[in-house]
Design a protein around this motif. Structure first.
Motif, PDB file in Angstrom:
ATOM      1  N   GLY A  78       0.816  -1.208   0.000  1.00 32.73           N
ATOM      2  CA  GLY A  78       0.000   0.000   0.000  1.00 32.73           C
ATOM      3  C   GLY A  78       0.845   1.252   0.000  1.00 32.73           C
ATOM      4  O   GLY A  78       0.556   2.224  -0.710  1.00 32.73           O
ATOM      5  N   LEU A  79       1.919   1.250   0.779  1.00 32.65           N
ATOM      6  CA  LEU A  79       2.826   2.390   0.799  1.00 32.65           C
ATOM      7  C   LEU A  79       3.524   2.562  -0.540  1.00 32.65           C
ATOM      8  O   LEU A  79       3.569   3.664  -1.106  1.00 32.65           O
ATOM      9  CB  LEU A  79       3.860   2.189   1.909  1.00 32.65           C
ATOM     10  CG  LEU A  79       4.974   3.232   2.002  1.00 32.65           C
ATOM     11  CD1 LEU A  79       4.398   4.604   2.287  1.00 32.65           C
ATOM     12  CD2 LEU A  79       5.983   2.840   3.072  1.00 32.65           C
ATOM     13  N   ALA A  80       4.059   1.471  -1.076  1.00 26.52           N
ATOM     14  CA  ALA A  80       4.803   1.543  -2.330  1.00 26.52           C
ATOM     15  C   ALA A  80       3.920   1.960  -3.495  1.00 26.52           C
ATOM     16  O   ALA A  80       4.301   2.791  -4.326  1.00 26.52           O
ATOM     17  CB  ALA A  80       5.459   0.189  -2.624  1.00 26.52           C
ATOM     18  N   THR A 116       1.195   3.700  -3.442  1.00 29.93           N
ATOM     19  CA  THR A 116       0.773   5.092  -3.335  1.00 29.93           C
ATOM     20  C   THR A 116       1.864   6.022  -3.833  1.00 29.93           C
ATOM     21  O   THR A 116       1.609   6.962  -4.596  1.00 29.93           O
ATOM     22  CB  THR A 116       0.414   5.431  -1.873  1.00 29.93           C
ATOM     23  OG1 THR A 116      -0.590   4.517  -1.418  1.00 29.93           O
ATOM     24  CG2 THR A 116      -0.129   6.842  -1.764  1.00 29.93           C
ATOM     25  N   VAL A 117       3.097   5.780  -3.407  1.00 24.20           N
ATOM     26  CA  VAL A 117       4.213   6.609  -3.850  1.00 24.20           C
ATOM     27  C   VAL A 117       4.363   6.542  -5.365  1.00 24.20           C
ATOM     28  O   VAL A 117       4.471   7.572  -6.057  1.00 24.20           O
ATOM     29  CB  VAL A 117       5.520   6.164  -3.159  1.00 24.20           C
ATOM     30  CG1 VAL A 117       6.719   6.902  -3.740  1.00 24.20           C
ATOM     31  CG2 VAL A 117       5.429   6.409  -1.659  1.00 24.20           C
ATOM     32  N   LEU A 118       4.362   5.327  -5.908  1.00 27.73           N
ATOM     33  CA  LEU A 118       4.542   5.175  -7.348  1.00 27.73           C
ATOM     34  C   LEU A 118       3.374   5.763  -8.129  1.00 27.73           C
ATOM     35  O   LEU A 118       3.562   6.300  -9.224  1.00 27.73           O
ATOM     36  CB  LEU A 118       4.722   3.696  -7.696  1.00 27.73           C
ATOM     37  CG  LEU A 118       6.099   3.108  -7.369  1.00 27.73           C
ATOM     38  CD1 LEU A 118       6.149   1.642  -7.761  1.00 27.73           C
ATOM     39  CD2 LEU A 118       7.192   3.871  -8.107  1.00 27.73           C
ATOM     40  N   SER A 119       2.164   5.650  -7.588  1.00 27.55           N
ATOM     41  CA  SER A 119       1.001   6.205  -8.288  1.00 27.55           C
ATOM     42  C   SER A 119       1.113   7.714  -8.413  1.00 27.55           C
ATOM     43  O   SER A 119       0.848   8.287  -9.471  1.00 27.55           O
ATOM     44  CB  SER A 119      -0.289   5.836  -7.540  1.00 27.55           C
ATOM     45  OG  SER A 119      -0.495   4.447  -7.537  1.00 27.55           O
ATOM     46  N   VAL A 120       1.510   8.352  -7.317  1.00 22.94           N
ATOM     47  CA  VAL A 120       1.651   9.813  -7.350  1.00 22.94           C
ATOM     48  C   VAL A 120       2.740  10.225  -8.334  1.00 22.94           C
ATOM     49  O   VAL A 120       2.554  11.130  -9.156  1.00 22.94           O
ATOM     50  CB  VAL A 120       1.957  10.349  -5.938  1.00 22.94           C
ATOM     51  CG1 VAL A 120       2.258  11.840  -5.989  1.00 22.94           C
ATOM     52  CG2 VAL A 120       0.783  10.094  -5.010  1.00 22.94           C
TER      53      VAL A 120
END
Length: 447
Positions: A234-236, A238-242
């Motif tokens: 979930g963390l990874a 989110t970062v990559l999506s942004v």
């Protein structure tokens, strides 16, 4: 005369996707809820295919599906028993055909393989049906997906507000432990595959506030669920999506900065959650993988038949690892598929990965397809430590996202927007986008 195209196929397939997210969270075999979803998907796909026209289908993907279904069919076809001499241990020889030893099946459990074959056919039919939709209809299926995620999120929030170990029995043919899922890891998988679409919704649909609120709620639910893989992924994602999607969005750098500040706070909570637990106990995924690999070595030419992991795994299981709780899956879908399908299944997986990487080159200009690519990629990563695609809810979600990635209409729409045509205006030659020329022609006609 009304020339507006019909929309019934969009609502039909959207209802199937929503139904899968509502009742398809079980992992056990023989669930009537899964059968209902499969029937709905096949019937709906047949109705969509009955239309006379539709966008072009990626032929390589179609052939890959045909080969996958063909492999499943081959496992339940009686073959000469002599073929199996030396190919696998005696304990794993498939049952004889009608009581005779001259013919045997590849599958050591034909009934389970038939069940898995229907599972694959249902997901494949839904995938191909979505490919038949127009681009705007494919986009319009996203609200059905969001509604399913919302219902699961509400169910999960209610459960975690009452107790951290609440289970709902009797509502569905399986025990609900998280959201509307039997497995908390699979509930977490549904949450994190939704994140790229929420980021897309906020950055490209002009709903930054509602998208940010939804993103925060999803991250909090992931922390509450307590899945280690779900928290990390979930963390990874989110970062990559942004980073991956914000390059050409309408929103400025301030929104990206605010999201990263929120992610920093989430990272602290995620680290605390993971640090409090043992990462891999002695009886865990490492032991499952080692035992499964032993089974693959003995059965690599043919596999043991799809759906027969549990039955075949017990033969290779160490006596010191036999407890009250038995191993029902390898917790690594790639090893499990290789064990069940043999070398041909491995080759099909490699072919799919190659097709997916090839599509990345094609979809890099469309943010909606990029969001789907991220979700599929992280669902595949999660499959390294779990079996999320063994649930109908995530299988249908996976089929929908792959249909977005492999849909030809997005590239055709972009090419139409970038087309230029030559217009002779008072002796001068101008090159304008085709869409602009159509608007100009319409204006001249009205005058």
């Amino acid at each position: 005369m009304n020339d507006r195209p019909s929309e019934w196929d969009k609502y039909l397939l959207g209802s199937v996707l929503f139904l899968a997210l509502m009742i398809g969270g079980g992992t056990a075999s023989g669930l009537y809820s899964d059968t209902l979803i499969q029937i709905a998907a096949i019937v709906s796909a047949a109705a969509v295919f009955s239309q006379t026209s539709g966008p072009r289908t990626v032929h390589s993907g179609l052939w890959l599906l045909i080969l996958a279904v063909g492999l499943g069919v081959l496992q339940i076809v009686p073959l000469p028993a002599a073929i199996f001499n030396g190919l696998r241990p005696e304990l794993l020889l498939g049952g004889p055909w009608v009581g005779e030893n001259r013919f045997r099946f590849i599958s050591v459990g034909v009934g389970r393989t038939v069940e898995c074959l229907l599972y694959l056919v249902g997901a494949a039919a839904f995938f191909l049906a979505v490919l038949r939709l127009r681009v705007e209809q494919v986009n319009a299926l996203l609200p059905f997906f969001f509604m399913g995620v919302l219902c699961n999120g509400l169910a999960g929030a209610i459960q975690y507000s009452l107790s951290d170990s609440i289970a709902i029995v009797g509502l569905l043919p399986f025990t609900i432990n998280a959201g509307l899922f039997a497995n908390v890891n699979h509930f977490s998988a549904l949450l994190f595959v939704s994140i790229p679409f929420l980021v897309y919704y906020g950055l490209f649909r002009g709903h930054l506030l509602s998208g940010s609120i939804g993103l925060i709620v999803l991250l909090l639910l992931l922390l509450a669920a307590g899945s280690r893989a779900g928290v990390l992924i979930g963390l990874a994602i989110t970062v990559l999506s942004v980073v991956f999607l914000s390059a050409h969005s309408r929103s400025g750098g301030l929104s990206v900065l605010l999201i990263f500040v929120g992610l920093s706070v989430y990272t602290i909570g995620a680290w605390t959650k993971i640090d409090a637990e043992v990462i891999d106990p002695a009886f865990g995924r490492g032991e499952f993988a080692r035992t499964t690999i032993d089974g693959i070595k003995d059965n690599w030419p043919t596999g043991v038949g799809f759906g027969n992991f549990q039955k075949a795994y017990q033969i290779y299981e160490s006596k010191s690892m036999i407890f009250d709780k038995y191993v029902n899956h390898a917790h690594n879908d790639y090893l499990e598929v290789a064990f069940e399908g043999g070398v041909i299944a491995v080759l099909l997986m490699i072919a799919y990965f190659c097709l997916l990487l090839n599509r990345l080159i094609e979809v890099r200009r469309d943010p909606f397809q990029k969001a789907a690519f991220l979700s599929v990629s992280f669902l595949l990563i999660h499959s390294l430590v779990d079996y999320p695609l063994r649930t109908e809810a995530l299988a249908m979600t996976f089929a929908y996202m792959n249909a977005i990635i492999f849909h030809k209409g997005f590239a055709e729409r972009l090419s139409r927007k970038s087309e230029v045509i030559e217009i002779d205006h008072n002796g001068d030659k101008l090159f304008v986008p085709v869409e602009a020329s159509r608007m100009s022609a319409a204006t001249d006609a009205s005058v």
